[in-house]
Design a protein around this motif. Structure first.
Motif, short mmCIF file in Angstrom:
data_model
loop_
_atom_site.label_atom_id
_atom_site.label_comp_id
_atom_site.label_asym_id
_atom_site.label_seq_id
_atom_site.Cartn_x
_atom_site.Cartn_y
_atom_site.Cartn_z
N TYR A 317 -49.70 -36.55 44.62
CA TYR A 317 -48.75 -36.12 43.59
C TYR A 317 -47.42 -35.85 44.28
CZ TYR A 317 -46.29 -32.84 40.54
OH TYR A 317 -45.34 -32.21 39.78
N ALA A 318 -46.35 -36.46 43.75
CA ALA A 318 -45.03 -36.32 44.39
C ALA A 318 -44.11 -35.35 43.66
CB ALA A 318 -44.36 -37.68 44.49
N GLY A 319 -44.33 -35.16 42.35
CA GLY A 319 -43.47 -34.25 41.62
C GLY A 319 -43.35 -34.64 40.16
N VAL A 320 -42.35 -34.08 39.49
CA VAL A 320 -42.11 -34.32 38.06
C VAL A 320 -40.82 -35.10 37.89
CG1 VAL A 320 -41.61 -33.23 35.85
CG2 VAL A 320 -43.39 -32.28 37.33
N LEU A 321 -40.86 -36.12 37.05
CA LEU A 321 -39.69 -36.92 36.76
C LEU A 321 -39.30 -36.72 35.30
CD1 LEU A 321 -37.65 -39.24 37.32
CD2 LEU A 321 -39.46 -40.83 36.60
N GLU A 323 -36.75 -38.12 32.49
CA GLU A 323 -35.85 -39.23 32.21
C GLU A 323 -34.76 -38.80 31.22
OE1 GLU A 323 -38.18 -42.65 31.15
OE2 GLU A 323 -38.55 -43.07 33.28
N ALA A 324 -33.79 -39.69 31.01
CA ALA A 324 -32.61 -39.37 30.19
C ALA A 324 -32.99 -38.99 28.76
CB ALA A 324 -31.65 -40.55 30.19
N ASP A 325 -34.03 -39.56 28.24
CA ASP A 325 -34.43 -39.26 26.86
C ASP A 325 -35.25 -37.98 26.75
OD1 ASP A 325 -36.78 -40.00 28.00
OD2 ASP A 325 -37.23 -41.64 26.59
N GLY A 326 -35.43 -37.28 27.87
CA GLY A 326 -36.18 -36.02 27.86
C GLY A 326 -37.66 -36.18 28.15
N SER A 327 -38.15 -37.41 28.29
CA SER A 327 -39.57 -37.62 28.61
C SER A 327 -39.86 -37.12 30.03
CB SER A 327 -39.92 -39.10 28.50
OG SER A 327 -39.69 -39.58 27.19
N VAL A 328 -41.01 -36.46 30.17
CA VAL A 328 -41.38 -35.87 31.46
C VAL A 328 -42.65 -36.54 31.98
CG1 VAL A 328 -41.92 -33.74 32.68
CG2 VAL A 328 -40.36 -33.69 30.73
N TYR A 329 -42.65 -36.88 33.26
CA TYR A 329 -43.78 -37.59 33.85
C TYR A 329 -44.21 -36.93 35.16
CZ TYR A 329 -42.26 -41.35 30.72
OH TYR A 329 -41.89 -42.09 29.63
N ALA A 330 -45.50 -37.00 35.43
CA ALA A 330 -46.01 -36.68 36.77
C ALA A 330 -45.99 -37.98 37.56
CB ALA A 330 -47.44 -36.15 36.69
N VAL A 331 -45.46 -37.94 38.77
CA VAL A 331 -45.33 -39.15 39.56
C VAL A 331 -45.99 -38.96 40.92
CG1 VAL A 331 -43.22 -39.91 38.41
CG2 VAL A 331 -43.07 -38.46 40.44
N GLY A 332 -46.39 -40.07 41.50
CA GLY A 332 -47.03 -40.03 42.81
C GLY A 332 -47.40 -41.42 43.26
N GLU A 333 -48.31 -41.51 44.24
CA GLU A 333 -48.74 -42.79 44.77
C GLU A 333 -50.26 -42.88 44.79
OE1 GLU A 333 -46.02 -44.78 47.97
OE2 GLU A 333 -46.32 -42.67 48.52
N THR A 334 -50.75 -44.10 44.67
CA THR A 334 -52.19 -44.32 44.79
C THR A 334 -52.44 -45.65 45.45
OG1 THR A 334 -54.28 -44.40 43.59
CG2 THR A 334 -52.39 -45.37 42.49
N GLU A 335 -53.47 -45.72 46.29
CA GLU A 335 -53.91 -46.96 46.93
C GLU A 335 -55.32 -47.24 46.45
OE1 GLU A 335 -54.91 -48.55 51.40
OE2 GLU A 335 -53.27 -47.13 51.14
N LEU A 336 -55.50 -48.35 45.76
CA LEU A 336 -56.76 -48.63 45.08
C LEU A 336 -57.50 -49.79 45.73
CD1 LEU A 336 -55.43 -48.41 41.40
CD2 LEU A 336 -56.49 -46.59 42.77
N GLY A 337 -58.81 -49.84 45.47
CA GLY A 337 -59.65 -50.91 45.99
C GLY A 337 -59.31 -52.25 45.35
N ALA A 338 -59.87 -53.31 45.94
CA ALA A 338 -59.55 -54.66 45.52
C ALA A 338 -59.95 -54.96 44.07
CB ALA A 338 -60.22 -55.66 46.46
N ASP A 339 -60.97 -54.25 43.56
CA ASP A 339 -61.45 -54.51 42.21
C ASP A 339 -60.83 -53.57 41.18
OD1 ASP A 339 -63.34 -56.70 42.67
OD2 ASP A 339 -64.42 -55.24 43.87
N CYS A 340 -59.85 -52.79 41.57
CA CYS A 340 -59.13 -51.92 40.64
C CYS A 340 -57.85 -52.63 40.17
CB CYS A 340 -58.74 -50.60 41.30
SG CYS A 340 -60.14 -49.57 41.79
N VAL A 380 -47.13 -40.92 34.96
CA VAL A 380 -48.02 -40.56 33.86
C VAL A 380 -47.36 -39.51 32.98
CG1 VAL A 380 -50.32 -39.73 33.25
CG2 VAL A 380 -50.00 -41.02 35.37
N PRO A 381 -47.27 -39.74 31.66
CA PRO A 381 -46.61 -38.76 30.78
C PRO A 381 -47.29 -37.39 30.81
CG PRO A 381 -46.99 -40.85 29.65
CD PRO A 381 -47.74 -40.93 30.94
N ILE A 382 -46.49 -36.34 30.89
CA ILE A 382 -47.00 -34.98 30.84
C ILE A 382 -47.12 -34.50 29.40
CG2 ILE A 382 -46.45 -32.57 31.43
CD1 ILE A 382 -45.30 -33.54 34.04
#
Length: 629
Positions: A317-321, A323-340, A380-382
């Motif tokens: 989890y990297a933080g909260v983003l 946007e200009a329209d007021g939408s709030v998102y949780a942001v971060g990174e993920t590394e997934l397997g080959a079948d994801c 991901v939308p909060i």
């Protein structure tokens, strides 16, 4: 020397021939055996496999003197009382072979469970009258009903916890109970043949309606297995290590406690693709390591099955983003397997106290709208959520949640933050750091401390173990740790995660008094017993308690560390929190000196100089603090 030995050997043979030559015309008369000369053949099997549809099996008996009809008494030694025997065996005149009929009921599973082979000894008559020196007068053997098995093929058996190894295994299916499978000799390839080691592991796929340990099964695909002796003898505790089904413990007798013992996938041929076991590694009379809530602890992969790569190697989890329209998102990174992919991998933000597994099931069923996720950056939308939250990531296969991962965070954009920062204080960790370092010394470092606006005296250490994670060179440590000093004479740190994993599972900490309350003790009772900490002059300290170790010595501890199992911690008696107003210049200077990550890392990795595997040394060190049952 070899030539001399050969020479004397040949000389002996020559002498023997000479002696035989001299005696070939002498008057010596060779003795002959007397009596009926009844005997058991040397070719009889030492193990008799009984037919489940039969009620008798015959033991052949022979004799050399076949002149007349005889009846020979027999004696049987059988402590089980499930076989019937005649008192004698008869031969007609001229008959050289007869048999002893032994009665049994092969269909009686109570007396003849599969693979229980019982010792039987049968003796013929008295040696002077009926036996012969040229055959056996006694036949000792084992008899039982073998499990009806069919070889499926060769699969894999992985133990990711104790042996940390994988072996090729033959897998059989019970033809009478197709839900039962036998995995042959999984441990010998991992560690060699050990005393008491189970020759096979039996797993049974439970069916709804079955009852086990008083629990009626309602779910599909749960798996049961009887006690498995790995054969590994733990010299410190003087006991063998078993893989035990969690239901053996009364506190774990529920379907929820068995949820990680299950079939992970099925094949088109009706056989499992992969079975996962989450055992309690246990030493009877001592204690063990509870793995019942773990995934991937023991994996059985069936022949011809290629597992899907649904691994979530990195989920941050990297933080909260916003946007200009007021939408709030949780942001971060993920590394997934080959079948994801975005077609089967989703994430959703929910309150921190929501059950991740229930959320995952709802996502898989389409009851909760979630955001598709791929390797890399996620957003991901909060929504309207606020306070303590979590991102739940789900990998879905055929409408079922196969992988569930979570990461927690806080967002107060929709509500007032109930915490106020007091400034920078000092925290002395004697729970995690000493267990992972050669010196075993506590570690003091600066931390931000907040106080709850609604509950005076409820403090929290912001990102409490981030400095430790940084020093160890690992991700995490960013969970806030709450310290409850609402009663200055009854302070405790409740069981809570610290957001760090040093290779053996996510870690949680708890002070000794809080643990006593966790297992049923009342606050007033635990406080009166002197198990809670105190807040005095801005400094929070915790009492130490004693326990006797298996070697007879006494050790002191203050807290517990929970990873894949529970371990005693705080062996220096140094767990302490200094609130910002009480920090002295000298204490601050000392903490700064300990903050050198390079020196700290060397303390962690130094055992590598004297050990083949650094992780083995660290794991052995942690296991020496085993939390006994």
């Amino acid at each position: 020397m070899k030539l001399n030995k050969l020479f004397f050997g040949l000389l002996g043979i020559a002498t023997l021939f000479a002696a035989c030559k001299e005696n070939e015309d002498d008057d010596y008369k060779w003795a002959t055996a007397a009596g009926e000369q009844v005997y058991f053949s040397n070719d009889l099997a030492s193990k008799v496999e009984l037919d489940t549809n039969a009620v008798v099996f015959n033991i052949p008996v022979k004799r050399i003197n076949s002149g007349g009809a005889i009846t020979v008494p027999i004696q049987c030694v059988d402590t089980f009382g499930v076989f019937t025997y005649p008192t004698s065996v008869s031969f007609d005149a001229g008959q050289t072979e007869s048999s002893i009929p032994v009665g049994y009921n092969g269909k009686d599973r109570k007396n003849f469970p599969y693979d229980k082979f019982m010792d039987i000894t049968i003796s013929l008559g008295d040696s002077a009258t009926h036996s012969t020196p040229y055959g056996n007068s006694t036949y000792a053997f084992k008899a039982g009903v073998p499990a009806p098995l069919k070889l499926i093929g060769t699969g894999k058996f992985l133990d990711a916890f104790w042996f940390e190894a994988e072996s090729d295994v033959e897998i059989y299916q019970n033809t009478l109970n197709p839900n039962e499978f036998r995995i042959m000799d999984p441990f010998t390839p991992m560690y060699g043949k050990l005393d008491g080691q189970e020759p096979y592991v039996t797993v049974t796929v439970l069916q709804p309606g079955q009852t086990i340990y008083g629990v009626t099964i309602t779910q599909k695909d749960l798996v049961y297995y009887p006690d498995i002796n790995t054969g590994y003898y733990h010299s410190t505790y003087g006991a063998n290590i078993y893989m035990v089904f969690p239901g053996r413990f009364t506190s774990l007798q529920s379907e929820a406690a068995w949820a990680h013992n299950k079939v992970l996938s099925w094949q088109d041929n009706g056989l499992p693709g992969q079975i996962q076991l989450a055992p309690y590694y246990y030493m009877f009379g001592v204690g063990g390591w509870n793995q019942s809530s773990g995934d991937g602890v023991v994996m059985i992969t069936f022949p011809d099955y290629v597992p899907k790569d649904y691994a979530v190697n990195l989920f941050s989890y990297a933080g909260v983003l916003t946007e200009a329209d007021g939408s709030v998102y949780a942001v971060g990174e993920t590394e997934l397997g080959a079948d994801c992919s975005a077609e089967n991998t989703f994430a959703v933000v929910v309150p921190a106290d929501a059950d991740p597994d229930a959320v995952a099931d709802a996502v898989a069923a389409g009851e909760i709208e979630a955001t598709p996720v791929e390797t890399g950056y996620y957003k991901v939308p909060i929504g309207e959520e606020t306070g303590k939250l979590q991102v739940v990531l789900v990998v879905v296969e055929n409408g079922e949640a196969k992988v569930v991962e979570t990461v927690g965070f806080e967002y107060w954009g929709g509500g007032e933050n109930p915490w106020t920062s007091l400034g920078i204080g000092l925290y002395t960790d004697d729970i995690v750091v000493p267990m992972y370092t050669e010196e075993g010394a506590p570690y003091t470092y600066e931390v931000e401390i907040e106080e709850n606006n609604d509950t005076p005296g409820l403090y929290r250490i912001v990102k409490a173990y981030k400095p430790v994670a940084d020093a160890f060179g690992v991700e995490g440590g960013e969970e806030n740790v709450e310290v409850n000093a609402a009663d200055p004479e009854g302070v405790f740190i409740d069981l809570q995660p610290i957001g760090m994993d040093l290779g053996y599972g996510p870690q949680s900490i708890v002070t000794w008094g809080a643990y006593q309350m966790l297992i049923g003790g009342a606050f007033d009772e635990v406080k009166a017993a002197g198990m809670l900490g105190t807040l005095k002059d801005g400094v929070i300290t915790f009492p130490a308690f004693e326990r006797k170790k298996s070697d007879g010595t006494t050790a002191i501890y203050q807290a517990l560390l929970f990873e894949d199992s529970g371990y005693y911690a705080g062996s220096n008696g140094a767990v302490k929190l200094v609130l910002p107003d009480a920090v002295t210049p000298a204490a601050k200077k000392k903490a700064a000196a300990q903050r050198k990550a390079a020196d700290f890392a060397r303390r962690l990795y130094r055992p590598a100089k004297t050990a083949v595997n650094k992780n083995q040394v660290i794991k052995a060190k942690i296991r020496s603090h085993l939390l006994l049952d």
